[in-house]
Motif scaffolding. Sequence first.
Motif, PDB file in Angstrom:
ATOM      1  N   GLY A 152       0.827  -1.203   0.000  1.00 43.14           N
ATOM      2  CA  GLY A 152       0.000   0.000   0.000  1.00 43.14           C
ATOM      3  C   GLY A 152       0.861   1.252   0.000  1.00 43.14           C
ATOM      4  O   GLY A 152       2.071   1.205   0.216  1.00 43.14           O
ATOM      5  N   SER A 153       0.219   2.375  -0.240  1.00 38.11           N
ATOM      6  CA  SER A 153       0.940   3.650  -0.317  1.00 38.11           C
ATOM      7  C   SER A 153       1.090   4.263   1.064  1.00 38.11           C
ATOM      8  O   SER A 153       0.199   4.138   1.892  1.00 38.11           O
ATOM      9  N   PRO A 154       2.225   4.937   1.332  1.00 35.55           N
ATOM     10  CA  PRO A 154       2.361   5.620   2.619  1.00 35.55           C
ATOM     11  C   PRO A 154       1.530   6.896   2.695  1.00 35.55           C
ATOM     12  O   PRO A 154       1.411   7.502   3.746  1.00 35.55           O
ATOM     13  N   PHE A 155       0.932   7.311   1.557  1.00 36.35           N
ATOM     14  CA  PHE A 155       0.090   8.504   1.566  1.00 36.35           C
ATOM     15  C   PHE A 155      -1.337   8.104   1.888  1.00 36.35           C
ATOM     16  O   PHE A 155      -1.937   7.329   1.162  1.00 36.35           O
ATOM     17  N   SER A 156      -1.897   8.632   2.975  1.00 35.42           N
ATOM     18  CA  SER A 156      -3.265   8.258   3.333  1.00 35.42           C
ATOM     19  C   SER A 156      -4.272   9.148   2.616  1.00 35.42           C
ATOM     20  O   SER A 156      -5.303   8.708   2.169  1.00 35.42           O
ATOM     21  N   ALA A 157      -3.979  10.435   2.508  1.00 35.62           N
ATOM     22  CA  ALA A 157      -4.886  11.374   1.858  1.00 35.62           C
ATOM     23  C   ALA A 157      -4.078  12.611   1.496  1.00 35.62           C
ATOM     24  O   ALA A 157      -3.000  12.822   2.043  1.00 35.62           O
ATOM     25  N   PRO A 158      -4.602  13.438   0.577  1.00 35.99           N
ATOM     26  CA  PRO A 158      -3.847  14.639   0.185  1.00 35.99           C
ATOM     27  C   PRO A 158      -3.493  15.497   1.398  1.00 35.99           C
ATOM     28  O   PRO A 158      -4.298  15.662   2.306  1.00 35.99           O
ATOM     29  N   ASN A 159      -2.274  16.018   1.415  1.00 36.56           N
ATOM     30  CA  ASN A 159      -1.788  16.935   2.454  1.00 36.56           C
ATOM     31  C   ASN A 159      -1.763  16.331   3.859  1.00 36.56           C
ATOM     32  O   ASN A 159      -1.685  17.049   4.840  1.00 36.56           O
ATOM     33  N   GLN A 160      -1.863  15.010   3.950  1.00 41.27           N
ATOM     34  CA  GLN A 160      -1.733  14.352   5.248  1.00 41.27           C
ATOM     35  C   GLN A 160      -0.300  13.846   5.380  1.00 41.27           C
ATOM     36  O   GLN A 160       0.336  13.529   4.384  1.00 41.27           O
ATOM     37  N   PRO A 161       0.216  13.722   6.627  1.00 43.19           N
ATOM     38  CA  PRO A 161       1.562  13.163   6.764  1.00 43.19           C
ATOM     39  C   PRO A 161       1.587  11.705   6.298  1.00 43.19           C
ATOM     40  O   PRO A 161       0.559  11.026   6.311  1.00 43.19           O
ATOM     41  N   ALA A 162       2.762  11.254   5.881  1.00 42.47           N
ATOM     42  CA  ALA A 162       2.887   9.862   5.427  1.00 42.47           C
ATOM     43  C   ALA A 162       2.662   8.915   6.598  1.00 42.47           C
ATOM     44  O   ALA A 162       2.974   9.229   7.744  1.00 42.47           O
ATOM     45  N   LEU A 163       2.117   7.748   6.292  1.00 45.28           N
ATOM     46  CA  LEU A 163       1.839   6.750   7.333  1.00 45.28           C
ATOM     47  C   LEU A 163       3.133   6.086   7.791  1.00 45.28           C
ATOM     48  O   LEU A 163       4.069   5.941   7.010  1.00 45.28           O
ATOM     49  N   ASP A 164       3.163   5.639   9.060  1.00 39.89           N
ATOM     50  CA  ASP A 164       4.371   4.927   9.514  1.00 39.89           C
ATOM     51  C   ASP A 164       4.265   3.426   9.274  1.00 39.89           C
ATOM     52  O   ASP A 164       5.247   2.713   9.365  1.00 39.89           O
TER      53      ASP A 164
END
Length: 392
Positions: free
Chosen positions: A164-176
């Motif tokens: 999966g992508s570390p991006f959860s939603a636009p302008n949100q910090p990347a997931l750990d």
Amino acid sequence: MHHHRPPALGAALLALAACAGAATAQQRMTLGKPEAELAEPFTNVRSLRELPSGKVLVSDQQDKVVQLVDLANGTAVKVGREGQGPGEYAFPSLLLALPDGTTLLHDLLNRRFLVIGQDGKPGATLDMPRPPQHANGGDGPPLALGAITDVRGTDQQGRIYFQGSPFSAPNQPALDSVPILRWDRVRPVFDTVGYVRMPPGNVATARGGNVSVRIGGGKVFTPTELWNVAGDGRIARVMPDPYRVVWMSGPRQASAGPVQPYTPIKVTEADKELVRQARRKSRPMIVAIGPGGRAAPPPNAQIPEPEFEETMPPFAGQTAVQVTPDGEVWVLRTRPAGDKVPTYDVFDRTGALVKKVSLNPDSRVVGFGKGTVYVARTDEDDLQYLQRYRRP
């Protein structure tokens, strides 16, 4: 400095050291002479799939070509061609084995798979799956649009595995942590097999106009967990710190192998120069997916100068971990710049380290078949030659 030790204890320690030495000595193996080598070189072998016939499909990302190679006869025939139409591909990446002997070629830029028959002839295309809004139908964070591009492998049932992508939603910090997703394209259903940890500082983003571009991770040699899938659908997660293999068969079903001792290697100027050279040669492809899903190089994106950790982890780089269909985990160990001989730690289905395999200089493992291991040997002109060995 002299250490005074009772003689008996000294002798016992020496005997112990000798036993340990003997145990590790039995596990060390060297790939000797290849059974076969193709005379025609590749520029950069990305992926390989051994067909039931014993021929192999090879994708070269730099030359944007897929070849059907017959090592017994020393021939290579081009499969399909570059483009967007039927039987074509824009950016050939992984070759995924399906149970009926066909192969899926992941075409990153056309965002689809091309089906290649057992005879090496291109067939239909298969669109990338549209993931549900949430992995596991509502359990876990929402998945970003475009999360399903990081294809990693297939199992013997032909189910396809993605990171999966570390991006959860636009302008949100990347997931750990990001999900490992499994797509059963026959039923069709998506599920989450588990999660992997992202290294800190994993994402650098460059903004230009209305596009944001991922330029990959923080520092070079940041310890990073890697994973791959075995034929039975189990996931081998290879942890850098402490160094060990954890086998996962579901989100909460994990069994950890023993921790492997590891002494970090200091990163020198020579190591940094090797990384810079490799980056210059590979010309990283930066792609922004613009409006309407069109891929285009972004305007004036600069590749930042790499930053480095002080020491190396036990393994580094996306392709350092490979799993054979029967469940052997091959981990390419890091080594200082002056060491030309690649060594792989080989773990079994329990996560135990069973052997260490040394390759010939300037080589890397690119795939496995029935009792075979395929290696790309790089010559002094940076051309790569495909070799086949008996698997030790």
